[in-house]
Write a protein that holds these residues in place. Structure first.
Motif, mmCIF file in Angstrom:
data_model
loop_
_atom_site.group_PDB
_atom_site.id
_atom_site.type_symbol
_atom_site.label_atom_id
_atom_site.label_comp_id
_atom_site.label_asym_id
_atom_site.label_seq_id
_atom_site.Cartn_x
_atom_site.Cartn_y
_atom_site.Cartn_z
ATOM 1 N N ASP A 1 0.834 -1.192 0.000
ATOM 2 C CA ASP A 1 0.000 0.000 0.000
ATOM 3 C C ASP A 1 0.877 1.254 0.000
ATOM 4 O OD1 ASP A 1 0.898 0.399 2.614
ATOM 5 O OD2 ASP A 1 -0.940 -0.333 3.543
ATOM 6 N N ALA A 2 0.249 2.404 0.073
ATOM 7 C CA ALA A 2 0.993 3.662 -0.018
ATOM 8 C C ALA A 2 1.970 3.849 1.131
ATOM 9 C CB ALA A 2 0.014 4.832 -0.064
ATOM 10 N N ASP A 3 1.738 3.153 2.253
ATOM 11 C CA ASP A 3 2.631 3.281 3.404
ATOM 12 C C ASP A 3 3.781 2.277 3.374
ATOM 13 O OD1 ASP A 3 1.144 5.347 4.629
ATOM 14 O OD2 ASP A 3 -0.314 3.869 5.333
ATOM 15 N N GLY A 4 3.782 1.367 2.394
ATOM 16 C CA GLY A 4 4.837 0.361 2.316
ATOM 17 C C GLY A 4 4.509 -0.941 3.006
ATOM 18 N N VAL A 5 3.244 -1.182 3.387
ATOM 19 C CA VAL A 5 2.822 -2.427 4.031
ATOM 20 C C VAL A 5 2.480 -3.442 2.947
ATOM 21 C CG1 VAL A 5 1.149 -3.529 5.550
ATOM 22 C CG2 VAL A 5 1.987 -1.227 6.068
ATOM 23 N N THR A 6 3.090 -4.617 3.017
ATOM 24 C CA THR A 6 2.842 -5.644 2.013
ATOM 25 C C THR A 6 1.506 -6.327 2.237
ATOM 26 O OG1 THR A 6 3.829 -7.468 3.264
ATOM 27 C CG2 THR A 6 5.320 -6.087 1.951
ATOM 28 N N GLU A 7 1.004 -6.948 1.195
ATOM 29 C CA GLU A 7 -0.144 -7.824 1.363
ATOM 30 C C GLU A 7 0.301 -9.057 2.144
ATOM 31 O OE1 GLU A 7 -1.504 -9.742 -2.237
ATOM 32 O OE2 GLU A 7 0.400 -9.272 -3.218
ATOM 33 N N PRO A 8 -0.617 -9.767 2.782
ATOM 34 C CA PRO A 8 -0.203 -10.940 3.563
ATOM 35 C C PRO A 8 0.253 -12.074 2.653
ATOM 36 C CG PRO A 8 -2.589 -10.741 3.532
ATOM 37 C CD PRO A 8 -2.067 -9.497 2.899
ATOM 38 N N PHE A 9 1.251 -12.814 3.096
ATOM 39 C CA PHE A 9 1.678 -14.020 2.386
ATOM 40 C C PHE A 9 2.075 -15.063 3.411
ATOM 41 C CE2 PHE A 9 5.605 -11.674 2.938
ATOM 42 C CZ PHE A 9 6.561 -12.636 3.212
ATOM 43 N N SER A 10 2.087 -16.299 2.960
ATOM 44 C CA SER A 10 2.333 -17.415 3.875
ATOM 45 C C SER A 10 3.771 -17.412 4.355
ATOM 46 C CB SER A 10 2.024 -18.737 3.164
ATOM 47 O OG SER A 10 2.313 -19.833 3.995
ATOM 48 N N GLY A 11 3.942 -17.454 5.682
ATOM 49 C CA GLY A 11 5.273 -17.546 6.258
ATOM 50 C C GLY A 11 5.752 -18.982 6.281
ATOM 51 N N PRO A 12 6.986 -19.220 6.716
ATOM 52 C CA PRO A 12 7.491 -20.603 6.807
ATOM 53 C C PRO A 12 6.595 -21.449 7.696
ATOM 54 C CG PRO A 12 9.275 -19.023 7.105
ATOM 55 C CD PRO A 12 7.997 -18.232 7.131
ATOM 56 N N ALA A 13 6.288 -22.656 7.235
ATOM 57 C CA ALA A 13 5.412 -23.542 7.997
ATOM 58 C C ALA A 13 6.079 -23.927 9.310
ATOM 59 C CB ALA A 13 5.083 -24.793 7.188
ATOM 60 N N GLN A 14 5.267 -24.064 10.376
ATOM 61 C CA GLN A 14 5.779 -24.426 11.691
ATOM 62 C C GLN A 14 5.309 -25.803 12.129
ATOM 63 O OE1 GLN A 14 5.609 -21.355 14.705
ATOM 64 N NE2 GLN A 14 5.221 -19.783 13.176
ATOM 65 N N ASP A 15 4.828 -26.611 11.151
ATOM 66 C CA ASP A 15 4.320 -27.942 11.513
ATOM 67 C C ASP A 15 5.389 -29.022 11.422
ATOM 68 O OD1 ASP A 15 4.682 -28.044 8.805
ATOM 69 O OD2 ASP A 15 2.570 -28.355 8.291
ATOM 70 N N GLY A 16 6.622 -28.639 11.071
ATOM 71 C CA GLY A 16 7.711 -29.604 11.019
ATOM 72 C C GLY A 16 7.845 -30.333 9.704
ATOM 73 N N ARG A 17 6.891 -30.159 8.773
ATOM 74 C CA ARG A 17 6.963 -30.902 7.518
ATOM 75 C C ARG A 17 7.877 -30.231 6.502
ATOM 76 N NH1 ARG A 17 0.732 -31.804 6.122
ATOM 77 N NH2 ARG A 17 0.722 -29.604 6.745
ATOM 78 N N CYS A 18 7.981 -28.919 6.525
ATOM 79 C CA CYS A 18 8.900 -28.159 5.666
ATOM 80 C C CYS A 18 8.693 -28.514 4.194
ATOM 81 C CB CYS A 18 10.348 -28.370 6.081
ATOM 82 S SG CYS A 18 11.490 -27.145 5.358
ATOM 83 N N THR A 19 7.493 -28.323 3.703
ATOM 84 C CA THR A 19 7.221 -28.538 2.284
ATOM 85 C C THR A 19 7.458 -27.281 1.469
ATOM 86 O OG1 THR A 19 4.889 -28.038 2.714
ATOM 87 C CG2 THR A 19 5.547 -30.353 2.761
ATOM 88 N N SER A 20 7.598 -26.141 2.132
ATOM 89 C CA SER A 20 7.942 -24.885 1.462
ATOM 90 C C SER A 20 8.590 -23.969 2.492
ATOM 91 C CB SER A 20 6.700 -24.220 0.853
ATOM 92 O OG SER A 20 5.815 -23.792 1.875
#
Length: 643
Positions: A433-452
């Motif tokens: 946005d105009a203030d420099g705030v990004t749209e939300p996106f998926s962070g690193p998974a915390q379930d231990g599977r590490c598929t992305s």
């Protein structure tokens, strides 16, 4: 490896037979042995409306009062038979069953409202003992899952909350829970069980430090207010002696409801730090003219930068967070009040919260509150001293449902998301946005599977591309690659097989992480190539660095951990060398000892007598052999494996 899996069918012991008899010594032994478990049980059943400090003290008081009243050696107490216990041996110990029943009964009584129709029960009153003067005690803050569970349990009745906790913490089936609740005086255990069914069964969270009243943080009460009360008490006592009249003490000693605790110290510096009108604000184009590229040249952004009431609340909570505020700080970060007027970086609405970001030269502080009211406010601290350029390019402004939003620096021209596990994939552009705030996106998974493993890629006004990743803190960790003494900005290929190892340094106050492919080796029999990689995480506090050596094959999705060390100079700029070894099974079924060191290692030797010139070694070995690997520099200096 095989594991035996048993279905979890309710097990109910027969209710027939005489009820067990517990003497005082047996109950005392059970209480001492299982004290932390019993206190946690009381803390979870007590109503959260008491506040964390009083819940902690009440939980300890209830547990300490759970012994039978008689102290003679022949004293005995009969208890109802406990059914359905599926936990360890202590569940079938009559002494433990007795003190647990007393704890549950007291915690349920403590949640009853006070009325004029009957005398208050002992558990409804603040505990006389234990008492801690001048300190507020509360467990460590947990994550979003623990907070959500605590808020959900707060909406249950006391009996339903007890039913949920007895199921999850004690492992009782419904029959056992019904028996304990009935013995504790619950009018309708069946309704309590039905109500507990409305909460998702996330029982593993009950063992979290968030709900451990034996591992506590301590903060002082308001020192100036306490001093004023002592002076007032002295004046009142003197007036009593002189006038012969009983005077009441002024004030009730408790702060008002809300996110902030009672008023802060009345001195000029403290008052200036609480005044939103004295906040420092950088000019919009200051970063273009300044030789510095740090948080001090970030302009104030957001739609609520002129909301003085919000800013005043944020500063007040920073100075004196109330008991209802969820406070977190990266390791090594002081969480005290601001030393003077801070700098405003951001104030605005993000998702369902109002967020304020402040900077005091040493720390970045994030205050967040719901759009409606201040219940559930959060205060986060992150150390950022010496941050410049890439390390001062983004701050987490909000996390929700596994997604993250960043506020980017004014010099960031574009932002994108890269999955480090897919180096050939395309970067996905992030709208801001105009203030420099990004749209939300998926962070690193915390379930231990590490598929992305998503990382934030930023391009600044000079065209330089930087990558950083979310490790659960306000500041993302900068990702670099190459030799430790001269790292470069990382590319996705540098982290394709090492990204999952970043989970081991989550929430450790990490400033940057470097990935260094220090050796390559041709594997015996197969002739394929493998590489040895060392990843090193540096922290904001300087100490606590973590190094990890990995063995990576061409066909393996991730590397195998060969060695690791904490607070070791190896693999770092001060000692840019590393040595590690692994046992490896060839496609033909033969086991080998593989070892590799950085290029300055001239020879390798194993404790079995094998030697090799150069920085790699491959010799046959047994699967269970315990072999020690050493290296030597050209001048004969010995080098040990990373540890």
């Amino acid at each position: 490896m095989s594991s035996n899996v048993q279905s979890k069918q309710p097990q109910s012991a027969s209710a027939s037979g005489p009820a067990p008899v517990v003497d005082v010594e047996q109950a005392e032994a059970a209480l001492v042995e299982h004290y932390p478990r019993l206190v946690r049980l009381a803390y979870l059943v007590l109503p959260p409306s008491l506040g964390r400090n009083r819940r902690v003290l009440t939980a300890h008081a209830l547990t300490q009062r759970a012994l039978p009243r008689g102290r003679t050696s022949g004293a005995a107490v009969t208890i109802p038979t406990q059914q359905g216990a599926t936990g360890g041996g202590h569940q079938r110990d009559p002494g433990y069953a007795y003190v647990r029943l007393q704890v549950v009964r007291g915690a349920l009584d403590a949640g009853l409202p006070l009325t004029w129709r009957s005398w208050p029960r002992r558990a409804q009153l603040p505990p006389l003992l234990p008492q801690v003067r001048g300190l507020r005690l509360f467990p460590r803050s947990g994550g979003a899952d623990e907070l959500a569970l605590d808020q959900r349990l707060a909406k249950l009745s006391g009996a339903a909350r007890a039913a949920y906790v007895l199921r999850g913490l004690e492992g009782l089936d419904d029959s056992g829970v019904h028996t304990v609740l009935a013995a504790a005086g619950c009018d309708d255990p069946d309704d309590a069980l039905d109500e507990a069914d409305s909460v998702e069964a996330r029982y593993a969270l009950l063992a979290s430090p968030e709900f451990d009243p034996c591992s506590l943080h301590a903060r002082p009460t308001d020192l100036m207010r306490r001093r004023q009360h002592l002076k007032a008490a002295g004046v009142a006592a003197l007036a009593t002696l002189v006038c012969g009249a009983l005077l009441g003490l002024p004030g009730d000693g408790w702060g008002p409801d809300g996110a902030a605790a009672p008023p802060y110290a009345q001195n000029p510096a403290a008052q200036a730090a609480l005044d939103p009108g004295k906040l420092t604000v950088a000019a919009a184009g200051a970063w273009r003219r300044s030789a510095r590229t740090d948080f001090s040249v970030w302009p104030a952004r957001g739609g609520l930068v002129d909301d003085k009431a919000l800013l005043r609340r944020a500063l007040a909570v920073w100075a004196r967070p109330g008991e209802s505020v969820q406070v977190s700080a990266t390791p090594g970060t002081p969480s005290g009040a601001p030393p003077g007027p801070a700098q405003l970086l951001y104030a605005g609405e993000v998702d369902a919260a109002r967020v304020v970001l402040l900077y005091d030269g040493l720390r970045v502080v994030r205050y967040a509150e719901p759009k409606e009211g201040t219940s559930g406010a959060a205060l986060d601290f992150a150390r950022v001293d010496g941050a410049s350029g890439p390390e001062a390019s983004a701050l987490v402004v909000n996390r929700a449902d596994g997604n993250v939003r960043y506020l980017t620096a004014p010099w960031v021209q574009s932002a994108a998301v890269r999955d480090l596990l897919k180096p050939a994939g395309q970067a996905l552009a992030l709208r801001r946005d105009a203030d420099g705030v990004t749209e939300p996106f998926s962070g690193p998974a915390q379930d231990g599977r590490c598929t992305s493993w998503n990382a934030l890629r930023m391009r600044d006004h000079s065209g330089a591309v930087r990558m950083a990743t979310d490790l659960g803190e306000l500041t993302p960790a900068r990702l670099t690659a190459g030799r430790p003494e001269a790292p470069r900005e990382a590319a996705p290929a540098d982290w394709a097989k090492s990204a999952c190892s970043l989970a081991s340094v989550r929430s450790h106050g990490v400033r940057s992480v470097n990935s260094w492919a220090y050796a390559r080796q041709t594997l015996p029999e197969s002739g394929t190539a493998a590489q040895w990689v060392c990843t090193r995480a540096e922290t904001w506090r300087g100490s606590g660095s973590r190094s990890l050596a990995q063995f990576q094959t061409a066909d393996g999705p991730t590397g195998a951990v060969a060695a690791k060390a904490e607070d070791s100079p190896a693999c770092g700029p001060r000692e840019p060398r590393v040595l590690a070894g692994v046992r490896w099974k060839s496609p033909g079924g033969t086991w080998y000892l593989l070892g590799a060191g950085s290029k300055d290692i001239a020879s390798l030797a194993s404790s079995g007598g094998d030697q090799a010139q150069g920085n790699v070694l491959a010799v046959r070995t047994e699967r269970t052999a315990r072999v020690r690997l050493t290296g030597a520099l050209a001048d004969g200096t010995k080098v040990s494996t990373l540890r």
